[in-house]
Design an enzyme around this catalytic site. Sequence first.
Site: not given
Ligand code: AMP
Length: 192
Positions: A89, A128, A134, A146
């Site tokens: 990311r 969602r 969530r 985000r």
């Molecule tokens: P996601 O389920 O991919 O939308 O991730 C949810 C949250 O987890 C994100 O908004 C970040 O806070 C954290 N997160 C997930 N993947 C990463 C990553 N590769 N680097 C940093 N934070 C992450």
Amino acid sequence: MKYYILFGPPGAGKGTHAAALVEKYNYKHISTGALLRAEIAAGTELGKQAQELIAGGNLVPDEVVEGMIESTFRNNRDVPGFLLDGFPRTIAQAEALDKMLAKTGEEVTGTISIMIPDELVFERIKRRAAIEGRADDASDEIIANRVKTYHAQTEPLIEYYKAAGKYHEVMGDGPTIEINRQRVLDLMETLQ
Ligand code: AMP
């Protein structure tokens, strides 16, 4: 071993379409977001550290997710490949991934980018929120953060993977999940 990155803004459908790819190709799906939510649910020290950052729509430190990815690679040697969902990311994470794979003479196979406009991000995440509950889907303010984080920190990866000749994009804003899924499956077929 193949290493595919599922790329795209929040709500693009990375997790949804990963399921179809797992079913067809038996790849191991690694969602760093799901791994972090599991740590929070289990009440681990790592989960406690990550909780506030995630709930605010901010990224957790690079080292945290890099460690999760490396140990998942290490513990799953009997799969034909990995689908990375939500990682990398940041440019630093992409560089760390390249270094991690270079240790065994490997590299990223390709990036499958699923693109949707910002308006659709809001619409999808709100839908969602009602289903998954969530914390980081809960308010407009967090969703907006985000989206901002995505544009500032994650979007530069498009150029990173384009420069490496590893960037492949489909639009994820088709009228049905099935249509979007087929686009992703068709693209993956070209990357075999
Ligand atoms: P996601 O389920 O991919 O939308 O991730 C949810 C949250 O987890 C994100 O908004 C970040 O806070 C954290 N997160 C997930 N993947 C990463 C990553 N590769 N680097 C940093 N934070 C992450």
